[in-house]
Design an enzyme around this catalytic site. Structure first.
Site, PDB file in Angstrom:
ATOM      1  N   ARG A   1      -9.311   9.308  14.575  1.00  0.00           N
ATOM      2  CA  ARG A   1      -8.672   9.849  13.370  1.00  0.00           C
ATOM      3  C   ARG A   1      -9.583  10.846  12.673  1.00  0.00           C
ATOM      4  O   ARG A   1     -10.758  10.573  12.446  1.00  0.00           O
ATOM      5  CB  ARG A   1      -8.331   8.719  12.396  1.00  0.00           C
ATOM      6  CG  ARG A   1      -7.793   9.204  11.063  1.00  0.00           C
ATOM      7  CD  ARG A   1      -7.429   8.049  10.160  1.00  0.00           C
ATOM      8  NE  ARG A   1      -8.575   7.284   9.742  1.00  0.00           N
ATOM      9  CZ  ARG A   1      -9.340   7.558   8.684  1.00  0.00           C
ATOM     10  NH1 ARG A   1      -9.086   8.641   7.963  1.00  0.00           N
ATOM     11  NH2 ARG A   1     -10.347   6.781   8.350  1.00  0.00           N
TER      12      ARG A   1
ATOM     13  N   SER B   1      -5.786   9.804   6.971  1.00  0.00           N
ATOM     14  CA  SER B   1      -5.235   8.452   6.845  1.00  0.00           C
ATOM     15  C   SER B   1      -4.299   8.335   5.651  1.00  0.00           C
ATOM     16  O   SER B   1      -3.198   7.777   5.761  1.00  0.00           O
ATOM     17  CB  SER B   1      -6.359   7.417   6.754  1.00  0.00           C
ATOM     18  OG  SER B   1      -7.209   7.708   5.665  1.00  0.00           O
TER      19      SER B   1
ATOM     20  N   GLY C   1       0.823  -1.198   0.000  1.00  0.00           N
ATOM     21  CA  GLY C   1       0.000   0.000   0.000  1.00  0.00           C
ATOM     22  C   GLY C   1       0.856   1.246   0.000  1.00  0.00           C
ATOM     23  O   GLY C   1       2.075   1.197  -0.239  1.00  0.00           O
TER      24      GLY C   1
ATOM     25  N   HIS D   1     -17.032   4.025  11.089  1.00  0.00           N
ATOM     26  CA  HIS D   1     -17.420   5.053  10.122  1.00  0.00           C
ATOM     27  C   HIS D   1     -18.925   5.196  10.161  1.00  0.00           C
ATOM     28  O   HIS D   1     -19.654   4.207  10.057  1.00  0.00           O
ATOM     29  CB  HIS D   1     -16.952   4.667   8.719  1.00  0.00           C
ATOM     30  CG  HIS D   1     -16.874   5.835   7.794  1.00  0.00           C
ATOM     31  ND1 HIS D   1     -17.989   6.490   7.330  1.00  0.00           N
ATOM     32  CD2 HIS D   1     -15.813   6.489   7.246  1.00  0.00           C
ATOM     33  CE1 HIS D   1     -17.629   7.478   6.542  1.00  0.00           C
ATOM     34  NE2 HIS D   1     -16.306   7.501   6.466  1.00  0.00           N
TER      35      HIS D   1
ATOM     36  N   GLY E   1       3.941   1.084   2.458  1.00  0.00           N
ATOM     37  CA  GLY E   1       4.997   0.191   2.012  1.00  0.00           C
ATOM     38  C   GLY E   1       5.723   0.696   0.781  1.00  0.00           C
ATOM     39  O   GLY E   1       6.955   0.607   0.681  1.00  0.00           O
TER      40      GLY E   1
ATOM     41  N   ARG F   1     -16.179  11.754  13.195  1.00  0.00           N
ATOM     42  CA  ARG F   1     -16.782  10.447  12.943  1.00  0.00           C
ATOM     43  C   ARG F   1     -17.288   9.751  14.202  1.00  0.00           C
ATOM     44  O   ARG F   1     -18.350   9.124  14.186  1.00  0.00           O
ATOM     45  CB  ARG F   1     -15.770   9.544  12.225  1.00  0.00           C
ATOM     46  CG  ARG F   1     -15.479  10.003  10.832  1.00  0.00           C
ATOM     47  CD  ARG F   1     -14.404   9.164  10.168  1.00  0.00           C
ATOM     48  NE  ARG F   1     -14.170   9.647   8.813  1.00  0.00           N
ATOM     49  CZ  ARG F   1     -13.298   9.099   7.981  1.00  0.00           C
ATOM     50  NH1 ARG F   1     -12.567   8.071   8.374  1.00  0.00           N
ATOM     51  NH2 ARG F   1     -13.142   9.577   6.761  1.00  0.00           N
TER      52      ARG F   1
ATOM     53  N   GLU G   1      -1.252   2.111   8.388  1.00  0.00           N
ATOM     54  CA  GLU G   1      -2.353   1.814   9.299  1.00  0.00           C
ATOM     55  C   GLU G   1      -1.968   0.828  10.389  1.00  0.00           C
ATOM     56  O   GLU G   1      -2.678   0.704  11.386  1.00  0.00           O
ATOM     57  CB  GLU G   1      -3.539   1.263   8.487  1.00  0.00           C
ATOM     58  CG  GLU G   1      -4.855   1.292   9.224  1.00  0.00           C
ATOM     59  CD  GLU G   1      -6.034   0.927   8.337  1.00  0.00           C
ATOM     60  OE1 GLU G   1      -7.090   0.553   8.889  1.00  0.00           O
ATOM     61  OE2 GLU G   1      -5.915   1.029   7.101  1.00  0.00           O
TER      62      GLU G   1
END
EC number: 1.3.5.1
Length: 628
Positions: A414, A419, A13, A238, A16, A299, A404
């Site tokens: 968060r 993110s 991702g 969420h 990485g 959130r 993450e």
């Protein structure tokens, strides 16, 4: 003979790939491992955008305000030097992504467009329609492919990380991984390993927005080998996920940021189609509960408000766990341009068009704020010292974590669109820190002993064999569903200590039952059930850390909510009033103990929890209200 020092990155991702870029650019040979093709990594699922203060809307936004919003959004539970550096470097990251060819949405004047996101009052979220994560990942992937073509990066796609190689001192010396096609188990020596394997939403399956690959197994395996796991109890639900029989699917916070409104009928017995219900008979509860933010409230507060309206007030649509997310009052062309990707998802899986009728949504497990504990070194400016080998380092020497799967940037909750920023920034920092670590090594040889390699390969092969030969009554997929239902009901949006104690007892039983599992598949080629069962074992261990950490934290903070421990501020009172001072004393007694990071350490009998101080040096709270 001196052999070039080897580096390994696990995860394809954003975190990485950024780490891989930094390490390979520094000239060190690098191996990149991924469960699947890199371009399928979960970063592509991020929809709404990435935060950076560019102030293209002329709202007098500032980096300092971004720092404050992130600190306050995380309820003061994140170390502040990493947050300071994160926000300061965000504008530069956006410019770098631009140079990589990322097609951000722009205004008619050609300026980078920015939208509003939850928990803030300034438009600072850059976006690429409603598929921002995909565009960012593909941009970085092209740079990695360039280095791969030059022989500086070697990819191992469809390989799964099984364990760390550790020498007698506990230092990381590489990994053991399994080819998911041939089931070959093989050791890969390295002097530094960067873990960037994402979150663990599958602990809550199927009521989660995350991919089936977001098991947290890799982080759990490091945790079981001695890596500390921090703030495990903080899991973000969420507020706007569409319902589904197989899983829940994210309807981006961008829908609220672009003007979407959440409501329910005021009449609990309402059966008319939603667009037939007059405005006066609609309950826009976020706008009434949170007048300062309205539908863009943070959130955790939005999720609890939906929980309150449906579970406590009985006003869910048709008496069920559903509320409306309404876009029908907005210009159709505007919505289609800005939110096209999520509109297509809803049309495909719900069978209705959000432009013609409101979407039906409910909170779902989405993002863990907790993760592997990582360190940082503070510099004179109050941020992180660039290039320090301490930044993003776990407590296991030679092992770094980013994205993450680390805990560093979000505290107790968060902010939306932070993110993608934290994944990109932490990946870049982890790569730079790994390079500093490698440059600081002085060794005659970088090759660990053959005995160490052989012993760990044999141990992992034996685990595979034991599962393949097991012939008990338990089905691993049924156990996983039970795990998800247990975590959703007992360790969910609202928590109580009796529920958490019951969850821990049931997790112990699931742990035992897994020993009597039957795979139903004895193939030695591409045996997905074997890989999944191994992951399930590690999910249960991680779930125990989440539940135990939640049980130990007796307070309401961010995404962790225990109503029994909520201390309200008396209305209309101020410092000096007797009622306010009484509140202050009760708050102080509670928070002197709990304004700390929880750190879980694995033991065979279950997680052991300890606490450490939070670095509040950048923006220290001055009033008890700041700690809510």
């Amino acid at each position: 003979m001196k052999i070039p020092l080897q580096a390994i990155v696990i995860g394809g991702g954003l975190g990485g790939l950024w780490a891989a870029l930094r390490i390979a650019d520094a000239g060190f040979p690098l191996q990149l491992f991924s469960l699947f093709e890199v371009k399928r990594s979960h970063s592509v699922c991020a929809q709404g955008g990435i935060n950076a203060v560019l102030d293209t809307k002329g709202e007098r936004d500032s980096v300092r305000q971004h720092i404050i919003d992130t600190i306050k959004g995380g309820e003061y539970l994140a170390n502040q030097p990493p947050i300071k550096s994160l926000c300061e470097h965000a504008p530069g990251l956006i410019r770098t992504f631009e140079r990589m060819g990322v097609t951000f949405s722009r205004t008619s004047e050609g300026i980078l467009d920015q939208r509003l996101f939850g928990g803030v009052k300034n438009r600072r979220t850059c976006f690429a329609g409603a598929s921002t994560g995909q565009q960012l990942l593909y941009g970085v992937d092209q740079q990695v492919r360039r280095l791969e073509s030059l022989g500086r990066i070697e990819k191992f796609e469809w390989w799964e990380f099984l364990s760390l190689l550790q020498d007698a001192d506990g230092t990381c010396r590489g990994i053991v991984a399994m080819d998911l096609r041939s089931l070959e188990v093989r050791a890969f020596p390295a002097e530094v390993v960067v873990l960037a394997t994402g979150g663990f939403g599958q602990l809550y399956a199927p009521k989660t927005t995350t991919s089936t690959n977001c098991t947290g197994a890799a982080a759990s395996r490091c945790y079981q080998q001695g890596a500390r796991f921090a703030n495990a109890e903080f899991f973000q639900f969420h507020p706007t996920a569409m319902l589904g029989n197989d899983k829940t699917r994210l309807m981006s916070e961008a829908a609220r940021g672009e003007g979407g409104r959440i409501w329910v009928p005021r009449n609990p017995g309402e059966h008319r189609p939603p667009r037939s219900i007059p405005e006066g008979e609609r309950f826009y509860f976020l706008e009434e509960f949170f007048p300062a933010y309205g539908n863009t409230v943070a959130r955790d507060e939005a999720a609890r408000a939906i929980w309150r309206v449906t579970r406590q007030m009985g006003l869910g649509i048709g008496g069920s766990d559903r509320v409306y997310l309404d876009l029908t009052h907005l210009d159709r062309g505007f919505v289609s341009k800005r939110l096209g990707a999520i509109l297509d998802i809803y049309r495909k899986f719900a069978g209705t068009d959000p432009l013609n009728a409101p979407m039906e949504i409910f909170p779902a497990a989405h993002y863990p704020m907790g993760g592997l504990w990582v360190d940082f070194e503070r510099d004179a400016s109050g941020g992180m010292r660039p290039g320090s080998p301490s930044n993003q380092a776990t407590n296991i020497p030679g092992l770094y974590a980013c994205g993450e799967c680390d805990y560093a940037y979000h505290g107790a909750n968060r902010l939306g669109a932070n993110s993608l920023l934290s994944a990109s920034f932490s990946g870049r920092v982890a790569g730079e820190s790994a390079v500093s670590y490698l440059k600081g090594l002085v060794r005659d040889s970088a090759v660990p002993s053959e005995r160490m390699l052989r012993a760990e390969v044999e141990r992992q092969t034996a685990i595979n064999q034991a599962f393949m030969e097991s012939d008990g009554p338990e089905n691993p997929y049924r156990l996983h569903r039970e795990l998800g239902e247990l975590m959703t009901s007992k360790v969910g949006v609202v928590r109580t200590n009796p529920d958490l104690e019951m969850a821990l007892e049931e997790l112990q039983r699931l742990r035992e039952r897994l020993r009597s599992v039957h795979l139903g598949d004895s193939r030695t080629w591409a045996n997905q059930t074997l890989a999944f069962t191994r992951q399930l074992r590690d999910m249960i261990e991680l779930a125990m850390a989440v539940a135990r950490s939640a049980l130990e934290r007796d307070e309401c903070r961010g995404a962790h909510y225990k109503a029994a421990f909520k201390i309200p501020i008396p209305d209309g009172t101020f410092p000096g009033d007797p009622e306010y001072e009484d509140y202050r004393m009760r708050w102080k007694t509670n928070n002197d103990r709990w304004l700390k990071t929880s750190v879980a350490e694995w033991t065979p009998d279950g997680p052991r929890i300890r606490y450490e101080e939070v670095d509040l040096s950048v923006y220290p709270p001055t009033d008890p209200r700041d700690y809510r």
